[in-house]
Design an enzyme around this catalytic site. Sequence first.
Site, PDB file in Angstrom:
ATOM      1  N   LYS A  52      31.266  81.869  41.281  1.00 21.77           N
ATOM      2  CA  LYS A  52      31.569  82.758  42.416  1.00 21.77           C
ATOM      3  C   LYS A  52      33.047  83.130  42.422  1.00 21.77           C
ATOM      4  CE  LYS A  52      27.668  81.179  45.194  1.00 21.77           C
ATOM      5  NZ  LYS A  52      27.082  80.330  46.228  1.00 21.77           N
ATOM      6  N   GLN A  96      28.967  76.093  50.520  1.00 21.46           N
ATOM      7  CA  GLN A  96      27.964  75.933  49.476  1.00 21.46           C
ATOM      8  C   GLN A  96      26.910  74.905  49.894  1.00 21.46           C
ATOM      9  OE1 GLN A  96      27.733  77.818  46.768  1.00 21.46           O
ATOM     10  NE2 GLN A  96      25.998  76.736  45.886  1.00 21.46           N
ATOM     11  N   ASP A 119      26.962  84.911  53.622  1.00 24.12           N
ATOM     12  CA  ASP A 119      25.633  84.460  53.187  1.00 24.12           C
ATOM     13  C   ASP A 119      24.512  85.069  54.023  1.00 24.12           C
ATOM     14  OD1 ASP A 119      25.495  82.675  50.970  1.00 24.12           O
ATOM     15  OD2 ASP A 119      26.478  81.120  52.153  1.00 24.12           O
TER      16      ASP A 119
END
Length: 285
Positions: A52, A96, A119
């Site tokens: 990422k 995460q 997200d």
Amino acid sequence: MLLLDGKLVSQVRREALKPKVAEFMKRTGRKPHLVVVLVGEDPASQVYVRNKIKSCEAVGILSTHKKLPTTATQAELDQVIEELNQDPTVDGILVQLPLPGHLSEIRVNELISADKDVDGFTFQVLGHLWAGSPIVAPCTPKGIMSILEHYQIPVAGKRAVVIGRSNIVGKPMAHLLTMADATVTLCHSKTKNLRDFTSQADIVVVAAGRRHLLGREDFKAGAVIIDVGIHGTGQDQPLVGDVRFHEIEGWASAATPVPGGVGPMTITTLLENTLYLAERKNGLV
Ligand code: GUN
């Protein structure tokens, strides 16, 4: 069979992002900024987070990797999130998953500011999605929609089956396909006679998390098959998905390979969501 090349679609979309990121810089004098929070040492998560960060750099997005030890308390994680929420130089926050067992994913999704939720997991952002006025959508299912769009695969009026009901993939996937006018069935580990459903479907999204679960006999000839699974098979062995890919070549009309299918699209969508939230925060969209 059409190979749905997520790597290629990613490249195309990342190239398209670069001038938009440059324009953002010109307008605001700074780069869009994503902060990725990783708690603990889970090896798979470390790889994902590294990818990422690297991908952000490649399109000109600033990224910060915030590491917390496995022993971090909920209060410590909460404080990190609160600080990032308040920090005007931060446009996107990603924690995460999975978190170590003593930490609450629900709490994280309550705390992250909806305006910085890249997200699309917070309850406010999910609520917007559910109500049909999305801010952003979760990255993996949105990335799959981008693949279908890139290859101009018709979705409206089609029978779609999604396997897996996770918050990250299955549930939002079913919703996005529904919004695109597919008729959607959401199957899961307790579904009886799974093949009865998959064999009727024009589009099957497999996010079961079970290596090589499905093969040719599970699908209608000409189906579009999207494989979200990703399983290691040991050192130096290739990754495989939830679908026995070698069986569906020449049977499906289109399919994503593993690796190189859905995987790269998740990160590409994360980059798109980050830029979008940065623009939104600055009144540019
Ligand atoms: N773990 C696996 N996929 C994801 C994702 O899309 N977002 C976050 N935050 N964690 C993940």
